[in-house]
Design an enzyme around this catalytic site. Structure first.
Site, short mmCIF file in Angstrom:
data_model
loop_
_atom_site.label_atom_id
_atom_site.label_comp_id
_atom_site.label_asym_id
_atom_site.label_seq_id
_atom_site.Cartn_x
_atom_site.Cartn_y
_atom_site.Cartn_z
N SER A 125 12.42 -20.11 50.05
CA SER A 125 12.45 -21.55 49.79
C SER A 125 13.57 -22.15 50.64
O SER A 125 14.47 -21.44 51.08
CB SER A 125 12.76 -21.78 48.31
N TYR A 169 17.98 -20.19 40.60
CA TYR A 169 16.84 -20.14 41.52
C TYR A 169 17.31 -19.83 42.94
O TYR A 169 16.74 -18.98 43.63
CB TYR A 169 16.10 -21.49 41.47
P1 NDP Z 1 2.74 -22.20 41.28
O1 NDP Z 1 3.42 -22.32 39.96
O2 NDP Z 1 1.49 -22.96 41.51
O3 NDP Z 1 2.44 -20.66 41.60
C1 NDP Z 1 3.23 -19.61 41.12
C2 NDP Z 1 2.36 -18.37 41.13
O4 NDP Z 1 3.14 -17.23 40.75
C3 NDP Z 1 1.20 -18.47 40.15
O5 NDP Z 1 0.03 -18.03 40.77
C4 NDP Z 1 1.61 -17.52 39.02
O6 NDP Z 1 0.45 -16.92 38.47
C5 NDP Z 1 2.41 -16.49 39.81
N1 NDP Z 1 3.29 -15.73 38.93
C6 NDP Z 1 4.36 -16.19 38.24
N2 NDP Z 1 4.86 -15.20 37.49
C7 NDP Z 1 4.10 -14.11 37.70
C8 NDP Z 1 4.11 -12.78 37.21
N3 NDP Z 1 5.02 -12.38 36.30
N4 NDP Z 1 3.18 -11.91 37.64
C9 NDP Z 1 2.25 -12.30 38.54
N5 NDP Z 1 2.18 -13.55 39.05
C10 NDP Z 1 3.10 -14.43 38.63
O7 NDP Z 1 3.85 -22.60 42.36
P2 NDP Z 1 3.91 -22.50 43.96
O8 NDP Z 1 2.61 -22.23 44.55
O9 NDP Z 1 4.68 -23.68 44.39
O10 NDP Z 1 4.89 -21.25 44.13
C11 NDP Z 1 4.63 -20.15 44.96
C12 NDP Z 1 5.93 -19.69 45.60
O11 NDP Z 1 6.43 -20.71 46.45
C13 NDP Z 1 7.04 -19.38 44.60
O12 NDP Z 1 7.70 -18.19 45.00
C14 NDP Z 1 7.97 -20.57 44.75
O13 NDP Z 1 9.30 -20.26 44.40
C15 NDP Z 1 7.80 -20.88 46.22
N6 NDP Z 1 8.20 -22.23 46.62
C16 NDP Z 1 7.57 -23.32 46.10
C17 NDP Z 1 7.99 -24.60 46.45
C18 NDP Z 1 7.39 -25.83 45.86
O14 NDP Z 1 7.93 -26.93 46.08
N7 NDP Z 1 6.29 -25.76 45.13
C19 NDP Z 1 9.08 -24.79 47.43
C20 NDP Z 1 9.64 -23.56 47.94
C21 NDP Z 1 9.20 -22.34 47.55
P3 NDP Z 1 0.19 -16.61 36.92
O15 NDP Z 1 0.94 -17.63 36.12
O16 NDP Z 1 -1.30 -16.70 36.78
O17 NDP Z 1 0.69 -15.21 36.73
#
Ligand code: NDP
Length: 253
Positions: free
Chosen positions: A149, A162
């Protein structure tokens, strides 16, 4: 569909929403077979249906990537059922913001478990298969893309926990890159700015209001913008490694 990744297999964590779902689509669109990993199986089923309708191969693996046994099983199922592993996208993550003094230490543990330890364990389980894929096949290169990020490059108040996890991802990625370079396993880190996804929804209403004040007036990135970036990285020729990409909305300061 372009054919840059035809014959390859990708595993994408956090494929049930946001950046992970869009990345799975982007890689499938370039010809990769994709293993879709997350906890919400119904979301993964929906996505795999869409990918299969478009002619792609998709494997749904419902797994909690904070559980090392489930991590290893997810990687082994991918290799057993899809035949190999060329691309690992470590994307699953959690962001809970707030001042350190007010944070529950449980929130820090939950973020560390998925953002950092989960990513490291998934990498460990996948590495032998990635090394094997880079030694065998037409492309003779394999990829690990770790989603960090902007918070892994610039630390800001109210994001101490974070930021710590995302700085950790950057450090782990660079050290690993040096270790696997000679084997043609490329390690890249992608650092998105504000993306319009469900990520903020794990926060309190007050924090979500603060985020709206900060980013509500700018045009945020879409998940597919980050997915495009990841697709670009993994489809470079064998001798080109894009080690790090910071991608912000144009108006984000
Ligand atoms: P979302 O919340 O849409 O996606 C997060 C994903 O992580 C979901 O598919 C969730 O699936 C999965 N996840 C969370 N915990 C678990 C677990 N214990 N086991 C398996 N899967 C897990 O957010 P984003 O798409 O934005 O996030 C994706 C990545 O991008 C993250 O690492 C985030 O930190 C990073 N990011 C996002 C930004 C933003 O502004 N959105 C900016 C910078 C980085 P499920 O709940 O079904 O398990």
């Amino acid at each position: 569909m372009d054919a840059a990744l035809r014959g390859t297999v990708a595993l994408v964590t956090g494929a049930s929403s946001g950046i992970g779902a869009a990345t799975a689509e982007a890689l499938a669109d370039r010809g990769a077979a994709v293993a879709l990993v997350a906890r919400r199986a119904e979301r993964l089923d929906e996505l795999s249906g869409r990918l299969r309708d478009a002619g792609a191969t998709a494997l749904v693996i419902a797994a909690d990537m904070t559980d090392e046994t489930q991590v290893r099983e997810a990687v082994e199922r991918t290799v057993n059922e899809l035949g190999r592993l060329d691309t690992l996208v470590n994307n699953a993550g959690l962001m809970i913001l707030g001042r350190a003094a007010d944070a529950g230490t449980d929130e820090w543990r939950r973020m560390t478990d998925i953002n950092l330890t989960g990513l490291m364990n998934t990498t460990h389980a996948a590495l032998p298969h990635l090394i094997a894929a880079a030694a065998d096949g037409d492309r003779r290169v394999a990829d690990i893309v770790n989603v960090s990020s902007v918070a892994g490059r610039l630390a800001v108040a109210t994001a101490a926990g974070y930021c710590a996890t995302k700085y950790g991802v950057v450090a782990f990625s660079e050290a690993l890159r040096q270790e696997t370079a000679a084997q043609h396993v490329r390690v890249s880190v992608v650092e998105p700015g504000a993306v319009d996804t469900e990520l903020r929804e794990h926060n309190s209403p007050e924090v979500q209001e603060q985020l709206t004040r900060l980013f509500g007036s700018i045009e945020r990135l879409e998940a597919r913008d980050v997915a495009d970036t990841i697709g670009y990285i993994v489809s470079r020729p064998r001798h080109v490694a894009v080690s790090e990409l910071l991608v912000r909305p144009t108006e984000q300061v």
